[in-house]
Design a protein around this motif. Structure first.
Motif, PDB file in Angstrom:
ATOM      1  N   ASP A  46       0.811  -1.389   0.106  1.00 44.16           N
ATOM      2  CA  ASP A  46       0.290   0.304   0.130  1.00 44.16           C
ATOM      3  C   ASP A  46       0.578   1.710   0.017  1.00 44.16           C
ATOM      4  N   ALA A  47       0.735   2.150  -0.681  1.00 46.04           N
ATOM      5  CA  ALA A  47       1.361   3.606  -0.555  1.00 46.04           C
ATOM      6  C   ALA A  47      -0.128   4.628  -1.068  1.00 46.04           C
ATOM      7  N   THR A  49       0.619   9.498  -1.408  1.00 48.29           N
ATOM      8  CA  THR A  49       1.107  10.464  -2.274  1.00 48.29           C
ATOM      9  C   THR A  49       1.061  11.868  -1.371  1.00 48.29           C
ATOM     10  N   ARG A  65       5.682  10.473  -0.699  1.00 45.18           N
ATOM     11  CA  ARG A  65       5.627   9.543  -0.814  1.00 45.18           C
ATOM     12  C   ARG A  65       5.585   8.533   0.168  1.00 45.18           C
ATOM     13  N   GLU A  67       5.507   4.412   1.343  1.00 44.34           N
ATOM     14  CA  GLU A  67       4.997   3.249   1.615  1.00 44.34           C
ATOM     15  C   GLU A  67       5.419   1.780   2.338  1.00 44.34           C
TER      16      GLU A  67
END
Length: 242
Positions: A46-47, A49, A65, A67
């Motif tokens: 999952d990430a 931004t 970002r 992650e």
């Protein structure tokens, strides 16, 4: 506190109250209640931004970002990519409370660990007490630890799930749970007061993270007189982009 301190604190409160919805600690425009929020369900890969905004000048200061690299019962191991491309390894508990995080881009964290790229907390900083409902409040005490010098700074944190609020960010418009925190850092010296941090998260359950975060910090310099005694830190926002 002397009379000047009381006047300055009142001024700070007035200025905060003038902030518009989604712009800090102004009076929220509450949306209908969305019920109980369960803890986040984060998976490896999952990430998120975010863009960082200087809330004084409204100038964008870069994109971050985050992650999730690994997730287990102990917490979340993550990688933060900073605006210049540099990365930092971070650790959180399962509810996103900070265990070890980058202090780049957070002015008050940088002051706590000036010679390091990260700072650690014991216990984790502000573990939000999921399941969570609007109106719920909590307190906890943590210690910030500089991993280079091992210097330790106690912090008292007070949190409140204020209400659900409609918020607009680059990724869209959402109804999120507004979580407000006041943190009092015991970093005082003979010439200055402790640092006071004000922080707001707008937590979006389907995102498993906040859709926006805002913070402001300040302290008083006793060597100064008049309004110049109030020393403000950065006032920053992180808005979810995608």
């Amino acid at each position: 506190m002397h009379r000047l301190g009381h006047v300055l604190l009142l001024l700070v409160g007035v200025l905060a109250g003038c902030a518009g919805p989604g712009g800090g600690l102004g009076v929220p425009q509450c949306a209908p209640d969305q019920g109980t929020v369960e803890g986040p369900k984060v998976r490896a890969g999952d990430a998120w931004t975010y863009r960082q905004i200087d809330d004084y000048t409204k100038i964008e200061r870069g994109v971050f970002r985050l992650e999730a690299l690994a997730v287990d019962a102990e917490g979340i191991a993550a990688r933060l990519t900073l605006p210049g491309g540099e990365t930092a390894e971070e650790e959180y508990d399962p509810t996103w409370a900070w265990k070890t995080v980058s202090n780049r881009g957070w002015d008050w964290l940088t002051r706590l660990a000036p010679g390091s790229g990260t700072i650690s907390f014991s216990p984790p900083f502000d573990s939000t007490p999921f399941p969570l409902r609007a109106g719920q409040s909590w307190r906890n005490r943590v210690v910030a630890i500089d991993p280079v010098t091992q210097a330790r700074v106690p912090i008292e944190v007070r949190g409140t799930a204020r209400c659900w609020e409609r918020i607009r960010v680059p990724a869209g418009e959402f109804v999120a749970l507004r979580i407000e925190r006041d943190a009092y850092l015991q970093d005082l010296e003979w010439y200055r007061s402790q640092t006071t941090l004000r922080q707001v998260d707008w937590y979006l359950p389907q995102l498993n993270r906040s859709v926006m975060t805002w913070h402001d910090s300040y302290h008083y310099d006793y060597r100064q007189r008049g309004p110049s005694a109030l020393i403000r830190g950065d006032r920053l926002r992180w808005e979810w982009v995608r």
